[in-house]
Design an enzyme around this catalytic site. Structure first.
Site, PDB file in Angstrom:
ATOM      1  N   ILE A   1      13.347  -5.496   0.767  1.00 43.95           N
ATOM      2  CA  ILE A   1      14.193  -6.611   0.322  1.00 43.95           C
ATOM      3  C   ILE A   1      15.000  -6.284  -0.923  1.00 43.95           C
ATOM      4  O   ILE A   1      15.780  -7.111  -1.381  1.00 43.95           O
ATOM      5  CB  ILE A   1      13.347  -7.880   0.072  1.00 43.95           C
ATOM      6  CG1 ILE A   1      12.268  -7.607  -0.979  1.00 43.95           C
ATOM      7  CG2 ILE A   1      12.748  -8.395   1.353  1.00 43.95           C
ATOM      8  CD1 ILE A   1      11.466  -8.844  -1.354  1.00 43.95           C
TER       9      ILE A   1
ATOM     10  N   GLY B   1      13.582   2.233  -7.960  1.00 38.31           N
ATOM     11  CA  GLY B   1      12.851   2.391  -6.711  1.00 38.31           C
ATOM     12  C   GLY B   1      13.216   1.300  -5.729  1.00 38.31           C
ATOM     13  O   GLY B   1      14.390   0.957  -5.578  1.00 38.31           O
TER      14      GLY B   1
ATOM     15  N   VAL C   1      11.860  -2.572  -3.542  1.00 37.69           N
ATOM     16  CA  VAL C   1      11.013  -3.756  -3.515  1.00 37.69           C
ATOM     17  C   VAL C   1      10.823  -4.155  -2.062  1.00 37.69           C
ATOM     18  O   VAL C   1      11.789  -4.239  -1.304  1.00 37.69           O
ATOM     19  CB  VAL C   1      11.629  -4.926  -4.303  1.00 37.69           C
ATOM     20  CG1 VAL C   1      10.704  -6.140  -4.260  1.00 37.69           C
ATOM     21  CG2 VAL C   1      11.897  -4.521  -5.743  1.00 37.69           C
TER      22      VAL C   1
ATOM     23  N   PHE D   1       4.118  -8.647  -7.502  1.00 32.84           N
ATOM     24  CA  PHE D   1       4.631  -9.862  -8.132  1.00 32.84           C
ATOM     25  C   PHE D   1       4.511 -11.046  -7.182  1.00 32.84           C
ATOM     26  O   PHE D   1       4.405 -10.873  -5.965  1.00 32.84           O
ATOM     27  CB  PHE D   1       6.107  -9.695  -8.504  1.00 32.84           C
ATOM     28  CG  PHE D   1       6.369  -8.701  -9.594  1.00 32.84           C
ATOM     29  CD1 PHE D   1       6.255  -9.063 -10.920  1.00 32.84           C
ATOM     30  CD2 PHE D   1       6.747  -7.396  -9.288  1.00 32.84           C
ATOM     31  CE1 PHE D   1       6.512  -8.146 -11.933  1.00 32.84           C
ATOM     32  CE2 PHE D   1       7.009  -6.478 -10.286  1.00 32.84           C
ATOM     33  CZ  PHE D   1       6.884  -6.857 -11.618  1.00 32.84           C
ATOM     34  N   GLU D   2       4.570 -12.229  -7.765  1.00 37.81           N
ATOM     35  CA  GLU D   2       4.715 -13.425  -6.954  1.00 37.81           C
ATOM     36  C   GLU D   2       6.044 -13.352  -6.216  1.00 37.81           C
ATOM     37  O   GLU D   2       7.007 -12.770  -6.696  1.00 37.81           O
ATOM     38  CB  GLU D   2       4.685 -14.666  -7.838  1.00 37.81           C
ATOM     39  CG  GLU D   2       5.784 -14.673  -8.906  1.00 37.81           C
ATOM     40  CD  GLU D   2       5.711 -15.858  -9.829  1.00 37.81           C
ATOM     41  OE1 GLU D   2       5.480 -16.970  -9.335  1.00 37.81           O
ATOM     42  OE2 GLU D   2       5.879 -15.668 -11.047  1.00 37.81           O
ATOM     43  N   MET D   3       6.087 -13.968  -5.049  1.00 41.47           N
ATOM     44  CA  MET D   3       7.312 -13.967  -4.260  1.00 41.47           C
ATOM     45  C   MET D   3       8.221 -15.094  -4.742  1.00 41.47           C
ATOM     46  O   MET D   3       7.810 -16.246  -4.804  1.00 41.47           O
ATOM     47  CB  MET D   3       6.973 -14.162  -2.779  1.00 41.47           C
ATOM     48  CG  MET D   3       8.131 -13.889  -1.859  1.00 41.47           C
ATOM     49  SD  MET D   3       8.513 -12.123  -1.799  1.00 41.47           S
ATOM     50  CE  MET D   3      10.041 -12.165  -0.886  1.00 41.47           C
ATOM     51  N   LEU D   4       9.445 -14.731  -5.080  1.00 43.95           N
ATOM     52  CA  LEU D   4      10.408 -15.723  -5.550  1.00 43.95           C
ATOM     53  C   LEU D   4      11.550 -15.845  -4.543  1.00 43.95           C
ATOM     54  O   LEU D   4      11.501 -15.281  -3.458  1.00 43.95           O
ATOM     55  CB  LEU D   4      10.926 -15.341  -6.939  1.00 43.95           C
ATOM     56  CG  LEU D   4       9.858 -15.282  -8.038  1.00 43.95           C
ATOM     57  CD1 LEU D   4      10.455 -14.806  -9.350  1.00 43.95           C
ATOM     58  CD2 LEU D   4       9.188 -16.637  -8.220  1.00 43.95           C
TER      59      LEU D   4
ATOM     60  N   ASP E   1      18.339  -6.980 -20.585  1.00 38.91           N
ATOM     61  CA  ASP E   1      19.184  -6.940 -19.382  1.00 38.91           C
ATOM     62  C   ASP E   1      19.263  -8.301 -18.712  1.00 38.91           C
ATOM     63  O   ASP E   1      19.122  -8.407 -17.494  1.00 38.91           O
ATOM     64  CB  ASP E   1      18.664  -5.887 -18.402  1.00 38.91           C
ATOM     65  CG  ASP E   1      19.695  -5.546 -17.323  1.00 38.91           C
ATOM     66  OD1 ASP E   1      20.895  -5.797 -17.558  1.00 38.91           O
ATOM     67  OD2 ASP E   1      19.303  -5.042 -16.255  1.00 38.91           O
TER      68      ASP E   1
END
EC number: 2.7.11.23
Length: 750
Positions: free
Chosen positions: A157, A163, A165, A230-233, A279
């Site tokens: 995604i 790198g 994700v 990570f949590e999915m956003l 950033d």
């Protein structure tokens, strides 16, 4: 003699080429008419011409000799299609294409020959990192692959310099997660380890996930790749802009984003953290849910702590601060500059400063804000990259070398006009819309100008930004921020029980009474007093502003005066007690040079709220834009849960109104369409109440700064059942994102 005459007549060439003495021998008297030397020169010249023509144009022996004028004309021509003039003019593109074809064909043959000669080279490329990586050090993602009997990879995604994700399903926790797979290279691994350390530090200080920072669940090494879970956003803010056709979102929604971002920056500024994101941009701010306004900041891959600055070349160009452009030391203020640029872009739909390079970037900043102060440029190592110093000591913008780009004179591209303050918003698109009055735009412009202060020392800080009138709500305003009551990391509420007449204060290690919660994220909170009045905000009212000398936290945490007690109910069976400071006169603000007098108390107990179990009429005038990731309201027909109004004769307080009237659970159980953001039908982003007795429900909620209490500044505003119903109708029409449809496109959390 007769024979000789015939012979002479049959050989005209011998007559033509014969020297003058041969004519004398034949009895012809022609040579006497010209000098002997002239005749020799003429014959020699003619012979040379004949030789040149013969060599240039080989004639057939049977072909008749051309006339002298025809000897200079070519008798054969090359094919016009192959003529150089045609190839380099009419057929120029075809010529270049042919050159490319020949070049790449040769290159391909050489490449194939090289692979054929060295079979080990091809084999090495195939089995890089035992066949798990490509030649770019990235893991080769395979959909459906299972990692460690836990993570089932769904799809790729996102991809970046760090790198990739992937979206994955965690079978242990039974939830979707985003896994950031770092490149299998030492430099990327080292930087990712810094990111992990900072994320763990932030998550440690934000256990309830209230401060809009992405949550790092865990990390591990897998096949030589560091993986961050990570949590999915959901979508990022750039996706949101793109789906508005870059027309921008409403000022109401921009305000919600602004308050959450300021709260996050206030959290990052806590002394234990002192983290610079480095950033901030729309791509690094993600929606938690495609139908809600709650956001989180992601991608701390470039971040650092204040005392550990590593890089000089940081921030994306459109959002790069002047101190980074000029090469001067930077601190947390660079993130506030980025935020100012982001907020303007979110409302206008276009970047405020869209430079093609650093020189162009600085020139576009100067168009809007003018030339930076001389004391800044005098100390800037890179000042002469953009400016030139005049003999009298002033600075002027350098002219471009090519002279092609024309810029407006410094400071003439006014933010006032960019925002369309008096013209109905950007492009006049917001004319007549609720919440887009001239007064609303003046507040917005003022807070943006404070964020875009050239001087980092006087640039507004998150603590003071949260108290700006842009986040406040007055008696005639119903579209400002909602009723979030959330705490900042610096100033927390302590627990208390009992009736509204009891107040307890926790000093968190310091003695004295609590005077204010002004560092909390909702500086718009209005408080009731005995006369039923509340404070009203004027267009430019900003009670506390950026100090002349930069401070990490607000001055004066404790004061000798006793706090005023205020009760605000956030649930029909609960109410919350706050400490409200005594009324103070507003300090007039002089941009970048203000003096401020405030008294605050530092509460160290994070996530604890003062709750009492009594039902009271709820206060209406308390706007805050914090949107919880779990708690939102639907618009329905029943009056219960967080939007119910309990009639009580024992309280004269005004009520704080939510925009929906069904409970949070109803919203959570409601099926959500993946491709729509129609808040008019499925809920509203306008108001969210976020103080509950259940600590679990506070996940994703912001902090809640209290406002100064000022008596007799406006009439009391009471809400009846009928008024609440009318209010709900207004919110259905004024929902900030009504009609905005976003195509489903999962976005990685970092």
């Amino acid at each position: 003699m007769h024979t000789g005459g015939e012979t002479s007549a049959c050989k005209p060439s011998s007559v033509r080429l014969a020297p003058s003495f041969s004519f004398h021998a034949a009895g012809l008297q022609m040579a006497g008419q010209m000098s002997h030397s002239h005749q020799q020169y003429s014959d020699r010249h003619q012979q040379n011409l004949n030789d040149q023509q013969a060599s240039a144009l080989p004639y057939n022996d049977q072909t008749p000799q051309p006339l002298p004028n025809q000897r200079r004309m070519p008798q054969t021509f090359r094919d016009p299609a192959t003529a150089p003039l045609r190839k380099l003019s009419v057929d120029l593109i075809k010529t270049y294409k042919h050159i490319n074809e020949v070049y790449y064909a040769k290159k391909k043959r050489r490449h194939q020959q090289g692979q054929g000669d060295d079979s080990s080279h091809k084999k090495e490329r195939k089995v890089y990192n035992d066949g798990y990586d490509d030649d770019n050090y990235d893991y080769i993602v395979k959909n459906g692959e299972k990692w460690m009997d836990r993570y089932e990879i769904d799809s790729l995604i996102g991809k970046g310099s760090f790198g990739q994700v992937v979206k994955a399903y965690d079978r242990v926790e039974q939830e979707w997660v985003a896994i950031k797979i770092i490149k299998n290279k030492k430099a990327f691994l080292n930087q990712a380890q810094i990111e992990v350390r900072l994320l763990e530090l932030m998550n440690k200080h934000d256990t309830e996930m209230k401060y809009y920072i992405v949550h790092l669940k865990r990390h591990f090494m897998f096949r030589n790749h560091l993986c961050l879970v990570f949590e999915m956003l959901s979508y990022n803010l750039y996706d949101l802009l793109r789906n508005t056709n870059f027309r921008g979102v409403s000022l109401n929604l921009t305000r919600k984003f602004a308050q959450q971002m300021c709260t996050a920056l206030l959290f990052l500024a806590t002394p234990e953290l002192s983290i610079i994101h480095c950033d901030l941009k729309p791509e690094n701010i993600l929606l938690c849910n495609p139908k809600r306004s709650a956001i989180k900041i992601v991608d701390f891959g470039s971040s650092c702590q204040l005392g550990q600055r590593i890089y000089q070349y940081i921030q994306s160009r459109f959002y790069r601060s002047p101190e980074v452009l000029l090469g001067t030391p930077y601190d947390l203020a660079i993130d506030m500059w980025s935020l100012g640029c982001i907020l303007v872009e979110m409302h206008t739909g276009e970047p405020l400063f869209s430079g093609a390079n650093e020189v162009d970037q600085m020139s576009k900043i100067v168009e809007v804000l003018g030339i930076p102060p001389a004391h800044i440029l005098d100390q800037a190592p890179k000042a002469r990259k953009f400016f030139e110093k005049m003999p009298e000591g002033t600075w002027n913008l350098k002219k471009t070398k090519d002279g092609k780009k024309e810029y407006k004179p410094p400071g003439t591209r006014k933010l006032h006009n960019i925002l369309g303050v008096e013209n109905g918003g950007p492009g006049g698109r917001r004319a007549g819309e609720s919440g887009h009055t001239v007064a609303d735009y003046l507040k917005f412009k003022d807070v943006i100008l404070r964020m875009l202060d050239y001087d980092a020392k006087t640039r507004i800080q998150p603590y003071y930004a949260l108290q700006h009138s842009f986040f406040k709500k007055t008696a005639d305003e119903g579209t400002n921020t909602s009723n979030s009551v959330s705490t900042s990391p610096a100033m927390e509420q302590s627990q208390s029980s009992g009736t509204t007449s009891s107040t307890s204060s926790s000093s968190g290690g310091s003695s004295g009474t609590s005077n204010s919660g002004r560092a909390r994220s909702d500086p718009t909170h209005q408080h009731r007093h005995s006369g039923g009045h509340f404070t009203t905000a004027v267009a430019m009212d900003c009670e506390t502003h950026s100090p002349q000398v930069r401070q990490q936290f607000p001055p004066g945490w404790t004061v000798p005066e006793a706090p005023t007690q205020v009760t605000i109910e956030t649930h029909p069976v609960q109410e919350t007690t706050f400490h409200v400071p005594p009324s103070q006169k507003n300090v007039p603000h002089h941009h970048g040079n203000g003096s401020h007098h405030h008294h605050h108390h530092h509460h160290h107990h994070h996530g604890q709220h003062i709750l009492s179990n009594r039902t009271r009429t709820r206060i209406y005038n308390s706007p805050s834009t914090s949107s919880s990731t779990q708690d939102s309201m639907d618009i329905g027909n029943s009056h219960h849960s967080m939007t119910s109004l309990s009639s009580s004769t024992t309280s004269s307080s005004t009520s704080s109104s939510s925009t929906g009237n069904q409970g949070n659970q109803a919203y959570q159980n409601r099926p959500v369409a993946a491709n729509t953001l129609d808040f008019g039908q499925n809920g509203t982003l306008d108001v969210n109440l976020t103080v509950y007795s259940n600590p679990r429900q506070e996940t994703g909620i912001t902090g809640h700064p209290d406002y100064q209490y000022s008596a007799n500044t406006g009439p009391g505003h009471y809400v009846t059942e009928g008024q609440l119903t009318m209010r709900q109708g207004i919110d259905r029409e004024d929902s900030p994102m009504t009609g905005v449809c976003v195509q489903q496109s999962p976005v990685a959390s970092s």
